[in-house]
Design a protein around this motif. Structure first.
Motif, PDB file in Angstrom:
ATOM      1  N   GLY A  35       0.801  -1.207   0.000  1.00  0.00           N
ATOM      2  CA  GLY A  35       0.000   0.000   0.000  1.00  0.00           C
ATOM      3  C   GLY A  35       0.835   1.258   0.000  1.00  0.00           C
ATOM      4  N   TRP A  36       0.213   2.344  -0.392  1.00  0.00           N
ATOM      5  CA  TRP A  36       0.790   3.686  -0.273  1.00  0.00           C
ATOM      6  C   TRP A  36      -0.109   4.502   0.654  1.00  0.00           C
ATOM      7  N   PHE A  37       0.530   5.181   1.583  1.00  0.00           N
ATOM      8  CA  PHE A  37      -0.142   6.108   2.486  1.00  0.00           C
ATOM      9  C   PHE A  37       0.550   7.459   2.365  1.00  0.00           C
ATOM     10  N   ARG A  38      -0.080   8.489   2.891  1.00  0.00           N
ATOM     11  CA  ARG A  38       0.563   9.805   2.909  1.00  0.00           C
ATOM     12  C   ARG A  38       0.197  10.532   4.193  1.00  0.00           C
ATOM     13  N   GLN A  39       1.084  11.437   4.582  1.00  0.00           N
ATOM     14  CA  GLN A  39       0.859  12.204   5.798  1.00  0.00           C
ATOM     15  C   GLN A  39       1.281  13.643   5.575  1.00  0.00           C
ATOM     16  N   ALA A  40       0.310  14.536   5.648  1.00  0.00           N
ATOM     17  CA  ALA A  40       0.569  15.961   5.542  1.00  0.00           C
ATOM     18  C   ALA A  40       0.861  16.521   6.930  1.00  0.00           C
ATOM     19  N   PRO A  41       1.545  17.666   7.013  1.00  0.00           N
ATOM     20  CA  PRO A  41       1.873  18.251   8.333  1.00  0.00           C
ATOM     21  C   PRO A  41       0.629  18.472   9.180  1.00  0.00           C
ATOM     22  N   GLY A  42       0.673  17.990  10.411  1.00  0.00           N
ATOM     23  CA  GLY A  42      -0.436  18.187  11.326  1.00  0.00           C
ATOM     24  C   GLY A  42      -1.626  17.289  11.109  1.00  0.00           C
ATOM     25  N   ASP A  44      -3.255  13.142  10.238  1.00  0.00           N
ATOM     26  CA  ASP A  44      -3.004  11.723  10.390  1.00  0.00           C
ATOM     27  C   ASP A  44      -2.536  11.122   9.075  1.00  0.00           C
ATOM     28  N   ARG A  45      -1.878   9.985   9.173  1.00  0.00           N
ATOM     29  CA  ARG A  45      -1.470   9.271   7.971  1.00  0.00           C
ATOM     30  C   ARG A  45      -2.718   8.688   7.315  1.00  0.00           C
ATOM     31  N   GLU A  46      -2.864   8.929   6.017  1.00  0.00           N
ATOM     32  CA  GLU A  46      -4.063   8.486   5.332  1.00  0.00           C
ATOM     33  C   GLU A  46      -3.747   7.530   4.190  1.00  0.00           C
ATOM     34  N   PHE A  47      -4.666   6.623   3.951  1.00  0.00           N
ATOM     35  CA  PHE A  47      -4.546   5.649   2.881  1.00  0.00           C
ATOM     36  C   PHE A  47      -4.643   6.327   1.522  1.00  0.00           C
ATOM     37  N   VAL A  48      -3.833   5.842   0.574  1.00  0.00           N
ATOM     38  CA  VAL A  48      -3.890   6.357  -0.792  1.00  0.00           C
ATOM     39  C   VAL A  48      -4.295   5.244  -1.774  1.00  0.00           C
ATOM     40  N   ALA A  49      -3.554   4.133  -1.762  1.00  0.00           N
ATOM     41  CA  ALA A  49      -3.812   3.072  -2.731  1.00  0.00           C
ATOM     42  C   ALA A  49      -3.206   1.771  -2.223  1.00  0.00           C
ATOM     43  N   VAL A  93       4.230  13.604   2.926  1.00  0.00           N
ATOM     44  CA  VAL A  93       5.228  12.547   2.884  1.00  0.00           C
ATOM     45  C   VAL A  93       4.488  11.262   2.522  1.00  0.00           C
ATOM     46  N   TYR A  94       4.974  10.578   1.503  1.00  0.00           N
ATOM     47  CA  TYR A  94       4.338   9.354   1.025  1.00  0.00           C
ATOM     48  C   TYR A  94       5.118   8.148   1.532  1.00  0.00           C
ATOM     49  N   TYR A  95       4.382   7.197   2.097  1.00  0.00           N
ATOM     50  CA  TYR A  95       4.974   6.001   2.684  1.00  0.00           C
ATOM     51  C   TYR A  95       4.489   4.747   1.960  1.00  0.00           C
ATOM     52  N   CYS A  96       5.410   3.832   1.749  1.00  0.00           N
ATOM     53  CA  CYS A  96       5.097   2.515   1.226  1.00  0.00           C
ATOM     54  C   CYS A  96       4.938   1.566   2.417  1.00  0.00           C
ATOM     55  N   ALA A  97       4.017   0.615   2.324  1.00  0.00           N
ATOM     56  CA  ALA A  97       3.783  -0.320   3.410  1.00  0.00           C
ATOM     57  C   ALA A  97       3.482  -1.704   2.861  1.00  0.00           C
ATOM     58  N   ALA A  98       3.830  -2.728   3.642  1.00  0.00           N
ATOM     59  CA  ALA A  98       3.587  -4.117   3.257  1.00  0.00           C
ATOM     60  C   ALA A  98       2.756  -4.804   4.330  1.00  0.00           C
ATOM     61  N   ALA A  99       1.769  -5.558   3.883  1.00  0.00           N
ATOM     62  CA  ALA A  99       0.925  -6.337   4.788  1.00  0.00           C
ATOM     63  C   ALA A  99       1.135  -7.808   4.499  1.00  0.00           C
ATOM     64  N   GLN A 100       1.402  -8.595   5.522  1.00  0.00           N
ATOM     65  CA  GLN A 100       1.670 -10.016   5.322  1.00  0.00           C
ATOM     66  C   GLN A 100       0.433 -10.780   4.880  1.00  0.00           C
TER      67      GLN A 100
END
Length: 127
Positions: A35-42, A44-49, A93-100
């Protein structure tokens, strides 16, 4: 141990495009999701795709549908996020994440469903 490394962020004018990459190693389990998430200043981290392990199923947050595309390479070691028609509100800030384990792909929209995270890459779209 899963390791995720994002790249491709930067500064782009509104209406422009960027492609983020997430290089994954240590993915030894099947039925995973990326997945990709993103977090803008101030905020919460939100789901993107999100994309499932086979690359067949994808799901997006409504605000990016039709503008962003998530995909994987043939080796399933890199996940991409093609971002078109960028807007100032995409700045984060865009974050990559892995789910098992991924069951229904549309449920993989919360941070607690993911086991591993990258360090993040900044995307800035000036207003």
């Amino acid at each position: 141990q899963v390791q995720l490394v994002e790249s491709g962020g930067g500064l782009v004018q509104a209406g422009g495009s960027l492609r983020l990459s997430c290089s994954a190693s240590g993915l030894t389990f099947s039925n995973y999701a990326m997945g990709w998430f993103r977090q803008a200043p101030g905020k919460d981290r939100e789901f993107v795709a999100v994309i499932n392990w086979s690359g067949v199923f994808t799901y997006y947050v409504d605000s990016v549908k039709g503008r962003f595309t998530i995909s994987t390479d043939n080796a399933k070691t890199t996940v991409y996020l093609q971002m078109n028609s960028l807007k100032p509100e995409d700045t984060a800030v865009y974050y990559c994440a892995a789910a098992q384990r991924a069951v229904t792909i549309a449920t993989m929209t919360t941070t607690n469903r993911y086991d591993s995270w990258g360090q993040g890459t900044q995307v800035t779209v000036p207003s």
